[in-house]
Design an enzyme around this catalytic site. Structure first.
Site, PDB file in Angstrom:
ATOM      1  N   HIS A  80      52.824 -42.230  97.908  1.00 11.27           N
ATOM      2  CA  HIS A  80      54.246 -42.113  98.254  1.00 11.27           C
ATOM      3  C   HIS A  80      54.528 -43.083  99.406  1.00 11.27           C
ATOM      4  O   HIS A  80      54.517 -42.697 100.572  1.00 11.27           O
ATOM      5  CB  HIS A  80      54.539 -40.667  98.674  1.00 11.27           C
ATOM      6  CG  HIS A  80      55.992 -40.350  98.782  1.00 11.27           C
ATOM      7  ND1 HIS A  80      56.524 -39.131  98.423  1.00 11.27           N
ATOM      8  CD2 HIS A  80      57.037 -41.068  99.214  1.00 11.27           C
ATOM      9  CE1 HIS A  80      57.829 -39.136  98.634  1.00 11.27           C
ATOM     10  NE2 HIS A  80      58.166 -40.304  99.137  1.00 11.27           N
ATOM     11  N   GLU A 125      55.543 -42.378  94.019  1.00  8.20           N
ATOM     12  CA  GLU A 125      56.730 -41.587  94.369  1.00  8.20           C
ATOM     13  C   GLU A 125      57.558 -42.340  95.402  1.00  8.20           C
ATOM     14  O   GLU A 125      56.995 -43.026  96.261  1.00  8.20           O
ATOM     15  CB  GLU A 125      56.330 -40.279  95.046  1.00  8.20           C
ATOM     16  CG  GLU A 125      55.436 -39.378  94.249  1.00  8.20           C
ATOM     17  CD  GLU A 125      54.966 -38.189  95.104  1.00  8.20           C
ATOM     18  OE1 GLU A 125      54.429 -37.253  94.504  1.00  8.20           O
ATOM     19  OE2 GLU A 125      55.119 -38.218  96.343  1.00  8.20           O
ATOM     20  N   HIS A 177      54.076 -30.123  95.786  1.00  7.18           N
ATOM     21  CA  HIS A 177      54.405 -29.857  97.186  1.00  7.18           C
ATOM     22  C   HIS A 177      53.865 -28.499  97.624  1.00  7.18           C
ATOM     23  O   HIS A 177      54.238 -27.473  97.084  1.00  7.18           O
ATOM     24  CB  HIS A 177      55.911 -29.923  97.496  1.00  7.18           C
ATOM     25  CG  HIS A 177      56.166 -30.659  98.785  1.00  7.18           C
ATOM     26  ND1 HIS A 177      55.877 -30.113 100.004  1.00  7.18           N
ATOM     27  CD2 HIS A 177      56.605 -31.915  99.029  1.00  7.18           C
ATOM     28  CE1 HIS A 177      56.157 -31.008 100.936  1.00  7.18           C
ATOM     29  NE2 HIS A 177      56.591 -32.115 100.379  1.00  7.18           N
TER      30      HIS A 177
HETATM   31  N1  PXP Z   1      55.526 -34.327  95.337  1.00  9.71           N
HETATM   32  C1  PXP Z   1      56.329 -35.031  96.164  1.00  9.71           C
HETATM   33  C2  PXP Z   1      57.612 -35.562  95.630  1.00  9.71           C
HETATM   34  C3  PXP Z   1      55.960 -35.264  97.504  1.00  9.71           C
HETATM   35  O1  PXP Z   1      56.759 -35.951  98.303  1.00  9.71           O
HETATM   36  C4  PXP Z   1      54.724 -34.774  97.959  1.00  9.71           C
HETATM   37  C5  PXP Z   1      54.298 -35.046  99.362  1.00  9.71           C
HETATM   38  O2  PXP Z   1      54.211 -36.421  99.574  1.00  9.71           O
HETATM   39  C6  PXP Z   1      53.919 -34.055  97.044  1.00  9.71           C
HETATM   40  C7  PXP Z   1      54.350 -33.830  95.754  1.00  9.71           C
HETATM   41  C8  PXP Z   1      52.588 -33.487  97.453  1.00  9.71           C
HETATM   42  O3  PXP Z   1      52.777 -32.506  98.408  1.00  9.71           O
HETATM   43  P1  PXP Z   1      51.527 -31.952  99.236  1.00  9.71           P
HETATM   44  O4  PXP Z   1      51.052 -33.082 100.101  1.00  9.71           O
HETATM   45  O5  PXP Z   1      52.095 -30.811 100.023  1.00  9.71           O
HETATM   46  O6  PXP Z   1      50.480 -31.526  98.260  1.00  9.71           O
END
Ligand code: PXP
Length: 243
Positions: A44, A71, A192
């Site tokens: 990301h 992302e 997330h």
């Molecule tokens: N999905 C998105 C859109 C995110 O922004 C993130 C964090 O960068 C994640 C998934 C993954 O989240 P986590 O780091 O809490 O597992």
């Protein structure tokens, strides 16, 4: 086909950036996650490059043997150009603001339909699968189908935060939203705050989940278990049906 585990390696870059130099090595981590059983790698890149840098993304793309998922917010021209240059398997569009700590809301697929449609078309015409990040709201999944997206990614922070108190209540809106998305022909991803505690129940409740992307908790678990064990432990949760 089971649910794929895409490991988000942003945190490895954050650790590296805290000291300068190249330790830990993000490229090695991506290669190793794949070797240890990850089905994909997620990054990301943010405009300030405080985690994964744009150059990291280019370098990681060269060693991908699984699925590469990038992302980010497509309102950033630099992001769009990077994705079109690197050509990942999937781009996940996230409406996060510049400097935001982490993603904290999904798209409003009703209000932002025209914008999303235009942007999604751009990536799809280039041959890149598109997923859009949405909150667990049925209307948002229904309207997502009108944007032309291939998939939605369910924003699971609410689920993760409320899981311990009442997991049936925590999952309810996700099941409803996923049903709508599925009925509209959309694929379903999620991510997330998923962790070893809450992942199995989420997966059991939404068995047609195509992919989860997990970063923070998995990298934290790797401090205790090692990266290989951590990846395997998460894979095990996605392959377990009883608790
Ligand atoms: N999905 C998105 C859109 C995110 O922004 C993130 C964090 O960068 C994640 C998934 C993954 O989240 P986590 O780091 O809490 O597992």
């Amino acid at each position: 086909m089971g649910t794929k585990l895409s490991v988000n390696i942003n945190k490895i870059a954050t650790l590296r950036n805290s000291r300068g130099g190249n330790n830990p090595d993000v490229i090695k981590a991506a290669i190793d996650c794949q070797k240890f059983g990850a089905d994909g790698i997620t990054v990301h890149p943010r405009p300030d490059e405080r985690h994964i840098t744009y150059n990291d993304v280019r370098e990681i793309s060269k060693i991908i043997t699984t699925e590469f998922n990038i992302e980010g917010n497509p309102t950033e021209e630099k992001f769009v150009a990077l994705v079109l240059e690197v050509m990942p398997a999937q781009v996940t569009l996230v409406p996060d603001a510049i400097g935001q700590l982490t993603s904290n809301h999904g798209w409003n697929t009703i209000k932002e339909k025209d914008y999303l449609k235009k942007t999604i078309e751009l990536f799809k015409n280039a041959g890149i699968r598109v997923s859009i990040f949405i909150d667990p709201v049925e209307e948002m999944a229904a309207a997502a189908a009108d944007t032309g997206t291939d998939r939605i990614e369910l924003y699971t922070e609410y689920y993760a935060k409320t899981y311990i108190k009442n997991r049936e209540k925590a999952i309810a809106d996700y099941i409803k939203t996923a049903r709508i998305a599925e009925a509209k022909g959309l694929g379903i991803n999620a991510g997330h705050d998923l962790d070893l505690e809450n992942l199995r129940y989420f997966h059991q409740s939404i068995p047609y989940l195509l992919e989860v992307s997990i970063g923070h908790a998995l990298i934290c678990d790797a401090l205790y278990f090692g990266l290989e064990n951590a990846v395997q432990l998460y894979k095990r949760e996605l392959n377990s049906y009883y608790k």
